[in-house]
Design a protein around this motif. Structure first.
Motif, PDB file in Angstrom:
ATOM      1  N   ASN A 225       0.850  -1.200   0.000  1.00 10.27           N
ATOM      2  CA  ASN A 225       0.000   0.000   0.000  1.00 10.27           C
ATOM      3  C   ASN A 225       0.881   1.243   0.000  1.00 10.27           C
ATOM      4  O   ASN A 225       0.705   2.140   0.803  1.00 10.27           O
ATOM      5  N   THR A 226       1.851   1.262  -0.899  1.00 17.63           N
ATOM      6  CA  THR A 226       2.813   2.368  -0.977  1.00 17.63           C
ATOM      7  C   THR A 226       2.540   3.238  -2.204  1.00 17.63           C
ATOM      8  O   THR A 226       1.903   2.792  -3.153  1.00 17.63           O
ATOM      9  N   LYS A 227       3.076   4.457  -2.146  1.00 18.53           N
ATOM     10  CA  LYS A 227       2.968   5.337  -3.320  1.00 18.53           C
ATOM     11  C   LYS A 227       4.262   5.310  -4.123  1.00 18.53           C
ATOM     12  O   LYS A 227       4.279   5.541  -5.313  1.00 18.53           O
ATOM     13  N   LEU A 228       5.395   5.074  -3.444  1.00 14.66           N
ATOM     14  CA  LEU A 228       6.688   5.158  -4.116  1.00 14.66           C
ATOM     15  C   LEU A 228       7.459   3.827  -4.090  1.00 14.66           C
ATOM     16  O   LEU A 228       7.871   3.325  -5.137  1.00 14.66           O
ATOM     17  N   ILE A 229       7.611   3.294  -2.888  1.00 10.51           N
ATOM     18  CA  ILE A 229       8.505   2.147  -2.743  1.00 10.51           C
ATOM     19  C   ILE A 229       7.853   0.872  -3.288  1.00 10.51           C
ATOM     20  O   ILE A 229       6.739   0.514  -2.907  1.00 10.51           O
ATOM     21  N   GLY A 230       8.574   0.218  -4.207  1.00 13.05           N
ATOM     22  CA  GLY A 230       8.093  -1.048  -4.752  1.00 13.05           C
ATOM     23  C   GLY A 230       7.180  -0.890  -5.951  1.00 13.05           C
ATOM     24  O   GLY A 230       6.543  -1.845  -6.370  1.00 13.05           O
TER      25      GLY A 230
ATOM     26  N   LEU B 251      16.991  -1.209  -2.091  1.00 10.25           N
ATOM     27  CA  LEU B 251      16.006  -0.165  -2.415  1.00 10.25           C
ATOM     28  C   LEU B 251      16.723   1.090  -2.890  1.00 10.25           C
ATOM     29  O   LEU B 251      17.654   1.567  -2.231  1.00 10.25           O
ATOM     30  N   LEU B 252      16.280   1.598  -4.039  1.00 16.50           N
ATOM     31  CA  LEU B 252      16.861   2.827  -4.591  1.00 16.50           C
ATOM     32  C   LEU B 252      16.001   4.031  -4.224  1.00 16.50           C
ATOM     33  O   LEU B 252      14.781   3.999  -4.404  1.00 16.50           O
TER      34      LEU B 252
ATOM     35  N   ILE C  60       7.611  -5.224   4.754  1.00 14.87           N
ATOM     36  CA  ILE C  60       8.856  -4.448   4.889  1.00 14.87           C
ATOM     37  C   ILE C  60       8.762  -3.165   4.053  1.00 14.87           C
ATOM     38  O   ILE C  60       9.061  -2.068   4.533  1.00 14.87           O
ATOM     39  N   LEU C  61       8.324  -3.310   2.807  1.00 11.46           N
ATOM     40  CA  LEU C  61       8.267  -2.133   1.924  1.00 11.46           C
ATOM     41  C   LEU C  61       7.229  -1.131   2.440  1.00 11.46           C
ATOM     42  O   LEU C  61       7.445   0.083   2.387  1.00 11.46           O
ATOM     43  N   ASN C  62       6.118  -1.625   2.978  1.00 15.09           N
ATOM     44  CA  ASN C  62       5.101  -0.719   3.547  1.00 15.09           C
ATOM     45  C   ASN C  62       5.697   0.073   4.711  1.00 15.09           C
ATOM     46  O   ASN C  62       5.492   1.282   4.831  1.00 15.09           O
ATOM     47  N   TYR C  63       6.447  -0.606   5.587  1.00 11.57           N
ATOM     48  CA  TYR C  63       7.061   0.099   6.725  1.00 11.57           C
ATOM     49  C   TYR C  63       8.182   1.039   6.265  1.00 11.57           C
ATOM     50  O   TYR C  63       8.376   2.113   6.838  1.00 11.57           O
ATOM     51  N   LEU C  64       8.940   0.627   5.245  1.00  7.23           N
ATOM     52  CA  LEU C  64      10.007   1.519   4.744  1.00  7.23           C
ATOM     53  C   LEU C  64       9.393   2.809   4.200  1.00  7.23           C
ATOM     54  O   LEU C  64       9.923   3.898   4.405  1.00  7.23           O
ATOM     55  N   GLU C  65       8.263   2.672   3.505  1.00  5.34           N
ATOM     56  CA  GLU C  65       7.599   3.874   2.979  1.00  5.34           C
ATOM     57  C   GLU C  65       7.174   4.774   4.137  1.00  5.34           C
ATOM     58  O   GLU C  65       7.360   5.988   4.118  1.00  5.34           O
ATOM     59  N   GLN C  66       6.594   4.141   5.167  1.00  2.00           N
ATOM     60  CA  GLN C  66       6.110   4.902   6.314  1.00  2.00           C
ATOM     61  C   GLN C  66       7.255   5.661   7.000  1.00  2.00           C
ATOM     62  O   GLN C  66       7.135   6.849   7.275  1.00  2.00           O
TER      63      GLN C  66
END
Ligand code: BTN
Length: 322
Positions: free
Chosen positions: A73-78, A136-137, A243-249
């Motif tokens: 549920n990210t806008k950028l990551i992934g 992750l870039l 993981i990607l959801n938390y990284l975005e957060q």
């Protein structure tokens, strides 16, 4: 298009017809059939029933970009995920994509690395399917001196993802190892490409011990895996999405900076504070009590003479951990 089909099927309560899919994606029925065929080859169990349509019965057990994406549920990551069978190092691979203009938020995951890199020039053991090797870039609009928050924020995100998804009580060993008890579960290595006063991109590499049932003798006292800690095999696609959801957060929503809240949260999860630590500064070994993480993410250590020494990088040995 395949990830959009997976998303539609995943969120549907019942069968969806090929017609509905082709209309909502604006593609032909033939293109839908072709995409469903490729998804089945990737391990998606998609049932098709005449006059009813398609139903997603199961997602693949092995890592797969489309299966990660349907839980994001990210806008950028992934927004772009590349899954490789084998690679030298996901960090090196992504750095080379970064220098060719790959977009911010691109993620590379490998099932195996043949030249996995750890911090301080060490090797990161990366045997096939034992771990998750992910990079992750990002393209933060910051100067090189301002990007030091990326590492602690990534550590915070990882700790949250593990505790939430694996139901473990993991903590952060400053600056960015994730530990369970006294043993390391995750390592993080951030690299950057910068001009004099501007960051071109950063690559944050995360290595997670997942399926190991044992470790070589030299590290068995200080390394652990999710399987060893929980006794369970996790759904790696759902876990990577968490993981990607938390990284975005933590990263994107904080604009790559440490906020008062993120420092507070980091300290709350930091196992280093309150312990005796040994570190090297100005060529000298020093020992003291870790007392705080300051607003720049540095470790503050009270030395025996009562003065505070700040540590911003390098190796810290923590008594009772490693
Ligand atoms: C550490 O020394 O604790 C950092 C380990 C970082 C390992 C990860 S695995 C994915 C990415 N690719 C690499 O070559 N290294 C990082």
């Amino acid at each position: 298009m395949q990830e959009k089909i997976v998303q539609l099927l995943y969120n549907a309560a019942d069968y969806i017809s090929g017609q509905q899919i082709s209309e909502s994606l604006g593609v032909s029925r033939q293109a839908v059939n072709k995409a469903v065929k490729s998804l089945r080859e990737k391990g998606f169990e998609i049932e098709s029933v005449t006059n009813k349509g398609y139903l997603l019965r199961n997602t693949p057990a092995r890592l797969c970009a489309e299966a990660v994406m349907c839980h994001l549920n990210t806008k950028l990551i992934g927004k772009k995920i590349i899954v490789l069978d084998t690679v030298g190092s996901t960090n090196d691979y992504l750095k080379s994509l970064g220098s060719k203009g790959a977009e911010a938020g691109t993620v590379v995951i490998a099932r195996e690395q043949t030249a996995g890199k750890g911090r301080l020039g060490r090797v990161w053991d990366s045997k096939r399917d034992d771990g998750i090797f992910l990079s992750l870039l990002l393209r933060p609009e910051l100067s090189p001196s301002e990007i030091s928050a990326i590492t602690p924020l990534s550590g915070l995100a990882m700790c949250r993802a593990i505790n939430d998804f694996c139901m473990l009580d993991s903590r952060i060993k400053w600056p960015n190892d994730i530990i369970v008890g006294k043993k390391k579960l995750v390592g993080i290595l951030t690299e950057m490409s910068a001009e004099f006063d501007k960051v071109e991109f950063t690559v944050t590499g995360i290595g997670i011990n997942v399926e190991h049932t044992s470790f070589p003798d030299e590290i068995s006292h200080k390394a652990t895996s999710i399987l060893l800690e929980t006794g369970r095999h996790i759904d790696q696609n759902k876990f990577v999405a968490a993981i990607l959801n938390y990284l975005e957060q933590e990263l994107v929503m904080n604009r790559y900076r440490l906020s008062g809240q993120s420092v507070y949260d980091y300290k709350d999860l930091c196992a280093t504070i309150g312990r005796q630590v040994t570190f090297t500064k100005g060529g000298r070994n020093k020992t003291g009590m870790a007392v705080n993480i300051n607003n720049s993410g540095e470790l503050e250590v009270m030395l025996s003479n009562g003065t505070i020494s700040t540590v911003n990088s390098g190796e810290v040995t923590v008594q009772g951990i490693y």
